[in-house]
Design a protein around this motif. Structure first.
Motif, PDB file in Angstrom:
ATOM      1  N   LEU A  13       8.536  -4.720 -17.181  1.00 52.36           N
ATOM      2  CA  LEU A  13       8.147  -3.930 -18.348  1.00 52.36           C
ATOM      3  C   LEU A  13       9.300  -3.779 -19.335  1.00 52.36           C
ATOM      4  CD1 LEU A  13       5.952  -1.007 -16.957  1.00 52.36           C
ATOM      5  CD2 LEU A  13       5.235  -2.860 -18.463  1.00 52.36           C
ATOM      6  N   LEU A  14      10.473  -3.487 -18.820  1.00 55.93           N
ATOM      7  CA  LEU A  14      11.608  -3.210 -19.704  1.00 55.93           C
ATOM      8  C   LEU A  14      12.292  -4.457 -20.238  1.00 55.93           C
ATOM      9  CD1 LEU A  14      13.152  -0.169 -17.819  1.00 55.93           C
ATOM     10  CD2 LEU A  14      11.714  -0.156 -19.873  1.00 55.93           C
ATOM     11  N   SER A  37       1.776   3.892 -16.475  1.00 58.07           N
ATOM     12  CA  SER A  37       3.051   3.726 -17.166  1.00 58.07           C
ATOM     13  C   SER A  37       2.877   3.181 -18.579  1.00 58.07           C
ATOM     14  CB  SER A  37       3.976   2.803 -16.358  1.00 58.07           C
ATOM     15  OG  SER A  37       3.433   1.496 -16.301  1.00 58.07           O
ATOM     16  N   LEU A  38       1.700   2.650 -18.900  1.00 59.93           N
ATOM     17  CA  LEU A  38       1.429   2.135 -20.240  1.00 59.93           C
ATOM     18  C   LEU A  38       0.992   3.303 -21.118  1.00 59.93           C
ATOM     19  CD1 LEU A  38      -0.489  -1.139 -19.310  1.00 59.93           C
ATOM     20  CD2 LEU A  38       1.977  -0.747 -19.482  1.00 59.93           C
ATOM     21  N   VAL A  39       1.904   3.783 -21.945  1.00 59.02           N
ATOM     22  CA  VAL A  39       1.659   5.003 -22.714  1.00 59.02           C
ATOM     23  C   VAL A  39       1.685   4.795 -24.228  1.00 59.02           C
ATOM     24  CG1 VAL A  39       2.464   6.547 -20.866  1.00 59.02           C
ATOM     25  CG2 VAL A  39       4.096   5.723 -22.595  1.00 59.02           C
ATOM     26  N   TRP A  40       1.701   3.549 -24.678  1.00 57.33           N
ATOM     27  CA  TRP A  40       1.677   3.347 -26.138  1.00 57.33           C
ATOM     28  C   TRP A  40       0.396   3.939 -26.727  1.00 57.33           C
ATOM     29  CZ3 TRP A  40       5.054   2.920 -29.687  1.00 57.33           C
ATOM     30  CH2 TRP A  40       4.656   2.595 -30.984  1.00 57.33           C
ATOM     31  N   CYS A  68       5.185   0.672 -22.537  1.00 58.09           N
ATOM     32  CA  CYS A  68       5.596   1.829 -21.727  1.00 58.09           C
ATOM     33  C   CYS A  68       6.301   2.891 -22.577  1.00 58.09           C
ATOM     34  CB  CYS A  68       6.441   1.403 -20.529  1.00 58.09           C
ATOM     35  SG  CYS A  68       8.114   0.915 -20.889  1.00 58.09           S
ATOM     36  N   GLY A  69       6.069   2.839 -23.886  1.00 58.89           N
ATOM     37  CA  GLY A  69       6.574   3.907 -24.764  1.00 58.89           C
ATOM     38  C   GLY A  69       8.071   4.023 -24.764  1.00 58.89           C
ATOM     39  N   PHE A  70       8.766   2.867 -24.828  1.00 61.22           N
ATOM     40  CA  PHE A  70      10.235   2.818 -24.850  1.00 61.22           C
ATOM     41  C   PHE A  70      10.834   3.470 -23.608  1.00 61.22           C
ATOM     42  CE2 PHE A  70       8.663   3.315 -29.257  1.00 61.22           C
ATOM     43  CZ  PHE A  70       8.830   2.001 -29.657  1.00 61.22           C
ATOM     44  N   GLY A  71      10.091   3.395 -22.503  1.00 67.70           N
ATOM     45  CA  GLY A  71      10.561   3.927 -21.229  1.00 67.70           C
ATOM     46  C   GLY A  71       9.976   5.273 -20.857  1.00 67.70           C
ATOM     47  N   SER A  72       9.333   5.949 -21.804  1.00 67.95           N
ATOM     48  CA  SER A  72       8.794   7.282 -21.495  1.00 67.95           C
ATOM     49  C   SER A  72       7.671   7.215 -20.465  1.00 67.95           C
ATOM     50  CB  SER A  72       8.304   7.975 -22.770  1.00 67.95           C
ATOM     51  OG  SER A  72       7.246   7.253 -23.376  1.00 67.95           O
ATOM     52  N   GLY A  73       6.979   6.087 -20.371  1.00 66.52           N
ATOM     53  CA  GLY A  73       5.918   5.932 -19.388  1.00 66.52           C
ATOM     54  C   GLY A  73       6.415   5.676 -17.977  1.00 66.52           C
TER      55      GLY A  73
END
Length: 172
Positions: A15-16, A88-91, A25-30
């Protein structure tokens, strides 16, 4: 195949290490250990603080572009994880939260808090037709659509609340 809750270290790395995964993943927030959607919604407020100074049409354009890019990014990230809508997918929370915040563009700070709470309420509770979209529309589009609708419903409720408060001269 991964379940909807846990990520392996390889999946986190996947993901990263790609732009689609990083965005999805919302720049890691997820990647928070719990309440990923809530962390994603909170993280969405940070870029919104810059967007709120732009006009409504520019905000809507950013939301539309964010939606289109999110459909693609969440589809790619979901396929790499083997799960359509991994937590984890929070976009989708970013875009939904921005929609919920539209009535708060020129409002006091507590309206931003109300927009956050309303969006999380509708995103978690998933009343019809949000729940129907969540269950029947898959891939990147499915990831995004239920949160867009939750954000739109939250924005409508917030706008109605603000209108009622303005009629009673409680807020300007």
């Amino acid at each position: 195949m991964s379940d909807r809750k846990t990520l392996t270290s390889e999946q986190r790395h996947a993901l990263l290490s790609t732009p689609a995964g990083w965005l999805a993943c919302g720049f890691g927030s997820g990647l928070a250990p719990v309440a990923q959607g809530t962390f994603g919604s909170l993280a969405a407020i940070l870029p919104w603080l810059l967007l709120r100074h732009l006009s409504l049409p520019i905000n809507v354009l950013v939301i539309v572009i964010g939606f289109v890019i999110g459909v693609i990014a969440c589809d790619i990230a979901g396929r790499s994880l083997g799960v359509d809508d991994h937590r984890s997918l929070v976009w989708d929370e970013f875009v939904g939260q921005w929609i919920a915040l539209l009535p708060a563009l020129l409002a006091p700070w507590w309206i931003v808090v109300a927009a956050f709470v309303l969006f999380r309420f509708f995103d978690v509770l998933k009343p019809w037709p949000i729940r129907w979209l969540d269950r029947h529309v898959k891939d990147g589009l499915g990831v995004m659509l239920d949160d867009v609708l939750a954000g739109a419903i939250a924005a409508i409720v917030l706008w109605l609340l603000m209108s009622a408060l303005q009629r009673h001269a409680i807020i300007v």
